[in-house]
Design an enzyme around this catalytic site. Structure first.
Site, PDB file in Angstrom:
ATOM      1  N   GLY A 215       0.868  -1.271  -0.028  1.00  0.00           N
ATOM      2  CA  GLY A 215       0.103   0.048  -0.134  1.00  0.00           C
ATOM      3  C   GLY A 215       0.805   1.278  -0.063  1.00  0.00           C
ATOM      4  N   GLU A 432       2.817 -36.378   5.092  1.00  0.00           N
ATOM      5  CA  GLU A 432       2.038 -35.296   5.897  1.00  0.00           C
ATOM      6  C   GLU A 432       1.705 -35.573   7.110  1.00  0.00           C
ATOM      7  OE1 GLU A 432       2.151 -32.349   4.367  1.00  0.00           O
ATOM      8  OE2 GLU A 432       2.886 -33.195   2.395  1.00  0.00           O
ATOM      9  N   ASP A 507      10.941 -28.796   2.039  1.00  0.00           N
ATOM     10  CA  ASP A 507      11.113 -28.682   3.286  1.00  0.00           C
ATOM     11  C   ASP A 507      12.482 -28.547   3.874  1.00  0.00           C
ATOM     12  OD1 ASP A 507       8.401 -29.610   3.591  1.00  0.00           O
ATOM     13  OD2 ASP A 507       8.874 -31.508   3.827  1.00  0.00           O
TER      14      ASP A 507
HETATM   15  P1  ADP Z   1       2.641  -0.970  -3.224  1.00  0.00           P
HETATM   16  O1  ADP Z   1       2.939   0.627  -3.965  1.00  0.00           O
HETATM   17  O2  ADP Z   1       3.433  -0.850  -1.991  1.00  0.00           O
HETATM   18  O3  ADP Z   1       3.221  -2.113  -4.374  1.00  0.00           O
HETATM   19  P2  ADP Z   1      -0.170  -0.381  -3.871  1.00  0.00           P
HETATM   20  O4  ADP Z   1      -0.239   0.739  -2.762  1.00  0.00           O
HETATM   21  O5  ADP Z   1      -0.050  -0.294  -5.266  1.00  0.00           O
HETATM   22  O6  ADP Z   1       1.333  -1.226  -3.482  1.00  0.00           O
HETATM   23  O7  ADP Z   1      -1.238  -1.513  -3.327  1.00  0.00           O
HETATM   24  C1  ADP Z   1      -1.550  -2.661  -4.100  1.00  0.00           C
HETATM   25  C2  ADP Z   1      -2.948  -2.840  -3.905  1.00  0.00           C
HETATM   26  O8  ADP Z   1      -3.225  -3.334  -2.599  1.00  0.00           O
HETATM   27  C3  ADP Z   1      -3.908  -1.753  -4.237  1.00  0.00           C
HETATM   28  O9  ADP Z   1      -4.856  -2.166  -4.973  1.00  0.00           O
HETATM   29  C4  ADP Z   1      -4.169  -1.379  -2.830  1.00  0.00           C
HETATM   30  O10 ADP Z   1      -5.591  -0.606  -2.954  1.00  0.00           O
HETATM   31  C5  ADP Z   1      -4.236  -2.517  -2.185  1.00  0.00           C
HETATM   32  N1  ADP Z   1      -3.789  -2.051  -0.774  1.00  0.00           N
HETATM   33  C6  ADP Z   1      -2.464  -2.627  -0.034  1.00  0.00           C
HETATM   34  N2  ADP Z   1      -2.630  -2.093   1.195  1.00  0.00           N
HETATM   35  C7  ADP Z   1      -3.802  -1.449   1.427  1.00  0.00           C
HETATM   36  C8  ADP Z   1      -4.214  -0.952   2.641  1.00  0.00           C
HETATM   37  N3  ADP Z   1      -3.587  -0.697   3.745  1.00  0.00           N
HETATM   38  N4  ADP Z   1      -5.707  -0.687   2.588  1.00  0.00           N
HETATM   39  C9  ADP Z   1      -6.566  -0.721   1.557  1.00  0.00           C
HETATM   40  N5  ADP Z   1      -5.763  -1.264   0.487  1.00  0.00           N
HETATM   41  C10 ADP Z   1      -4.460  -1.796   0.358  1.00  0.00           C
HETATM   42 ZN    ZN Z   2       6.698 -31.872   3.787  1.00  0.00          ZN
END
Ligand code: ADP
Ligand code: ZN
Length: 601
Positions: A215, A432, A507
Site C-alpha cells: 500500500g 504429511e 522442506d
Molecule cells: P505498493 O505500492 O506498496 O506496491 P499499492 O499501494 O499499489 O502497493 O497497493 C496494491 C493494492 O493493494 C492496491 O489495490 C491497494 O488498494 C491494496 N492495498 C494495499 N494495502 C492496503 C491497505 N492498507 N488498505 C487498503 N488497500 C490496500
Molecule cells: Zn513436507
C-alpha cells in the site's frame, strides 16, 4: 480516477490509430517497391545489349544518344521510332571511353547526336518520389509514436483538487502509525506558511520501504488526496527504458512540472531502479548514474518553501545509493509492514464491500489464516473467492469459497484430475502425517488446521497450520521446533517405508535456510556467538577468516541433525498414531483439525 482512465483510453485509441497508419504506410512502401522492381525488370527485358547497340550505330540506325553523367546508362533513340519517348536503355561499360567512342563515330561521319545530362537529382527524385514520401511519413510516425510513449512528458498528473473519487486516508486500512506520521506532511502541504514561520524545515524526501502490495502507492496518493494537491507519479523503471541519456531529462521535466503545480506530491515508485548503488561506470550503469545524479541535483535544487514533497517507494532500501539518503534528500524512512491481524480484517472488509458475501462469512477467521499477507494479496483472495463462487454456481460467496481461495493463493490450485499411484499416495500420506504428528508434540508449533494428500500447485500434499497471533519476534526454541516439524515428513517416510523420497526437497530447503539464518543472521549459535555474519559483500567475510565458514557449515548440520533425530524419536514413540493418521489420509484424502485432534483423545 475516472478522468485519468479516460485520458488513458484516449491515449490508447490514438496509439492504435497511429499503429494502423504505420502499417498502411509500410504496405504502401512495400507495394511501390514491388511496382518499381517489376517495372525495372520489364525495362531490363526490353534492353538491347551493348554489342547490338554498337552494330546498330555502325549501320546508322540510331538518331540520338542521351547519357546521364556517371550513371552508366544510355538512352538510345532509334531513327525508325516515331514517339519521342520511345527509347532503349543500355548499360555501358565505361562512360569516358564511350564518349570518346561516339566522337570517333561522329568523325567517321555517322550522324549521332549525343547529349550528356548531369546526374539527375531531379530524375532521381521523380523515380523515388513515392518511396521518399513513404519514408518521410514513416519517420514522422515513428517519432510521434515515441512522443506518445512519453519520451517527452512522462509524468502522470492525478489532479487531487478536481478529482471527486480521490483517495484519502479512509481508503487506507490499518497502518495507523504510518498515517499519523503522514498527517504532518498533509498539514504542511495545506498550510506551509505556518510551519515556515515557526522556522520548521519539512522533509523534502520520504522513503517508503516495504514489500510490493503493502500500500505504498495508496498511502502516497492518500496524502495528496487529504491535502488536496496534485499527485505526480512516475516509476523508476520508466526513467531508464529505451534510450540512453533520456532518464536525466525525464527527471528534469518531472521536477519542472512539479514546480509549476506546487504545492504537490511527486511519487517515484521503484526508486531502486535508478538509485541503486553506483559501482562501476559501464553501460546501463552509467545511464543509471546520469539519471541518479540528475535526481540528486533536482532534490538539492528546490527549496523547502517550494512545497514539493517527494515520496519514493522501494522494496530494498539497503540497495540504495547512500547519496540519496543524505540530509535534504530522502532523509526520512517509513517502513510499511504487511498488515497485522486487525489491519488484515479491515482490508478484507474494504474489499468485500463490492462483493456478494453470504452472511456466514467470518472475515476475522480469514484474517487469522493470512498472517504475512499484503493488502494486494488480500484483495486478490476476495477476487479469487468471487471467481470460485461463480464457477461453483453459488448465489453468494460462501465461507468454503473463501477458504478455497486462501488455499489457492497460499498452496496453489487443487489438482483433482492428477492420477496418483497408490504408492505415491501412501508416501504422501505418511509424509504429511509425519509433519502433523511431530508438530502435535512440540510446544511452540501452531495447531494443525488441515492435512491433505490432494496435490495443490507443485506440492503433492500439504499440512496447514493455524496462525493465531501475529508474532514480532521468534525465539530460538521456536526456530528449533520449526526445524523439527519441517523434518517430520522426511522422518516419517524413513520410518514407515524405510526409504526416503524427493517429496521433502522443499522442506529441506526451508529448514536449511532457517538453520543458516539462526546462525548467520540472528547469532543463535553458542559456538559462533552473537555476531551477525550477514554481509553486503562476500569479501567482507575474509575479515573473519575461513575458520568461521567451516564453523557455520558444521553448526548448520548439527542443528538439522539434532532436529531430524528428534523428529524420528517423536514418531517412533507414537508409531500407532502415525499409522492411524496415514491410513485415514489414504482413505479420506483430507483430515480436518477436529478429526486430527480425535486421534489424541
Ligand atoms: P505498493 O505500492 O506498496 O506496491 P499499492 O499501494 O499499489 O502497493 O497497493 C496494491 C493494492 O493493494 C492496491 O489495490 C491497494 O488498494 C491494496 N492495498 C494495499 N494495502 C492496503 C491497505 N492498507 N488498505 C487498503 N488497500 C490496500
Ligand atoms: Zn513436507
Amino acid at each position: 480516477m475516472k478522468k485519468e482512465k479516460d485520458k488513458q483510453k484516449q491515449k490508447n485509441n490514438l496509439f492504435t490509430i497511429l499503429i494502423i497508419i504505420l502499417l498502411l504506410v509500410i504496405a504502401v512502401a512495400v507495394i511501390s517497391y514491388m511496382f518499381f522492381t517489376i517495372k525495372n525488370k520489364k525495362e531490363e527485358e526490353e534492353k538491347i545489349t551493348y554489342t547490338e547497340f554498337l552494330s546498330d550505330i555502325e549501320e546508322g540506325l540510331i538518331e540520338s544518344v542521351k547519357m546521364t553523367a556517371g550513371s552508366g546508362t544510355l538512352e538510345v533513340k532509334y531513327i525508325d521510332r516515331e514517339n519521342e519517348d520511345d527509347v532503349e536503355k543500355i548499360m555501358i561499360p565505361n562512360s569516358q571511353a564511350f564518349i570518346e567512342f561516339i566522337h570517333e563515330k561522329k568523325a567517321e561521319g555517322i550522324d549521332v547526336h549525343l547529349s550528356v545530362v548531369p546526374s539527375g537529382f531531379l530524375a532521381g527524385l521523380k523515380a523515388n518520389l513515392l518511396s521518399i514520401i513513404s519514408t518521410t511519413l514513416m519517420v514522422v510516425i515513428v517519432v510521434m509514436v515515441f512522443k506518445m510513449q512519453g519520451l517527452g512528458d512522462k509524468g502522470k498528473v492525478y489532479d487531487g483538487v478536481q478529482n471527486k473519487s480521490k483517495v484519502t486516508f479512509k481508503d487506507v486500512a490499518g497502518l495507523q502509525e504510518e498515517k499519523q506520521e503522514m498527517i504532518e506532511i498533509v498539514d504542511f502541504l495545506k498550510e506551509p506558511k505556518r510551519f515556515l514561520d515557526m522556522g520548521a524545515k519539512i522533509p523534502k524526501g520520504i522513503l517508503l520501504c516495504g514489500k510490493p502490495g503493502t500500500g505504498k502507492t495508496l498511502i502516497a496518493r492518500a496524502i495528496a488526496g487529504e491535502a488536496n494537491v496534485p499527485f505526480i507519479s512516475m516509476s523508476g523503471s520508466e526513467f531508464i527504458e529505451m534510450f540512453a541519456g533520456l532518464g536525466a531529462s525525464r527527471v528534469r521535466k518531472l521536477f519542472e512540472k512539479a514546480k509549476k503545480l506546487a504545492p504537490c506530491i511527486i511519487f517515484i515508485d521503484e526508486i531502486d531502479a535508478i538509485g541503486s548503488r553506483r559501482t562501476s561506470n559501464s553501460g546501463a550503469e552509467s545511464e543509471n548514474n546520469q539519471t541518479l545524479n540528475q535526481l540528486l541535483v533536482e532534490m538539492d535544487g528546490f527549496e523547502t518553501n517550494d512545497t514539493i514533497i517527494v515520496l519514493a517507494a522501494t522494496n530494498r532500501p539497503e540497495m540504495l545509493d547512500k547519496a540519496l539518503l543524505r540530509p535534504g534528500r530522502f532523509d526520512r524512512q517509513i517502513t510499511i509492514a504487511p498488515p497485522d491481524l486487525n489491519g488484515r480484517e479491515e482490508i478484507l472488509k474494504i474489499y468485500s464491500k463490492e462483493k456478494k458475501l453470504s452472511s456466514e462469512i467470518d472475515l476475522k477467521s480469514v484474517a487469522e489464516d493470512t498472517a504475512g499477507f499484503t493488502g494486494a494479496e488480500l484483495s486478490n483472495i476476495l477476487n479469487e473467492a468471487a471467481i470460485i463462487a461463480t464457477v461453483n454456481k453459488h448465489e453468494e460467496i460462501t465461507m468454503d469459497d473463501l477458504e478455497d481461495a486462501v488455499k489457492k493463493v497460499t498452496v496453489g490450485l487443487q489438482k483433482t484430475s492428477r492420477v496418483i499411484s497408490d504408492k505415491d499416495k501412501k508416501l504422501t500420506a505418511y509424509h504429511e502425517a509425519g509433519h502433523a504428528i511431530v508438530s502435535k508434540y512440540l510446544e511452540t508449533v501452531e495447531d494443525v488446521k488441515e492435512i491433505s494428500i490432494i496435490p495443490r500447485g507443485v506440492a503433492g500434499g500439504y499440512t496447514m497450520y493455524k496462525t493465531n497471533e501475529d508474532k514480532f519476534y521468534i525465539s530460538k526454541t521456536e526456530m528449533e521446533e520449526k526445524l523439527i516439524s519441517l523434518l517430520g515428513g522426511r522422518a516419517a517416510e524413513k520410518l514407515a517405508l524405510d526409504d526416503i523420497s524427493t517429496g521433502a526437497s522443499n522442506d529441506l530447503e526451508v529448514a536449511t535456510k532457517t538453520a543458516r539464518d539462526m546462525i548467520v543472521v540472528y547469532g543463535m549459535s553458542d559456538k559462533i556467538g552473537p555476531i551477525s555474519l550477514r554481509v553486503d559483500d562476500v569479501r567482507e567475510l575474509e575479515f573473519y577468516g575461513t575458520e568461521i565458514e567451516d564453523e557455520v557449515g558444521k553448526e548448520i548440520r548439527s542443528l538439522i541433525e539434532t532436529a531430524y533425530a528428534r523428529a524420528i524419536q517423536i514418531l517412533n514413540a507414537n508409531r500407532d498414531k502415525l499409522d492411524a493418521v496415514a491410513q485415514t489420509l489414504i482413505k479420506k484424502e483430507t483430515i480436518t483439525q477436529k478429526e486430527f485432534d480425535s486421534f489424541f483423545e
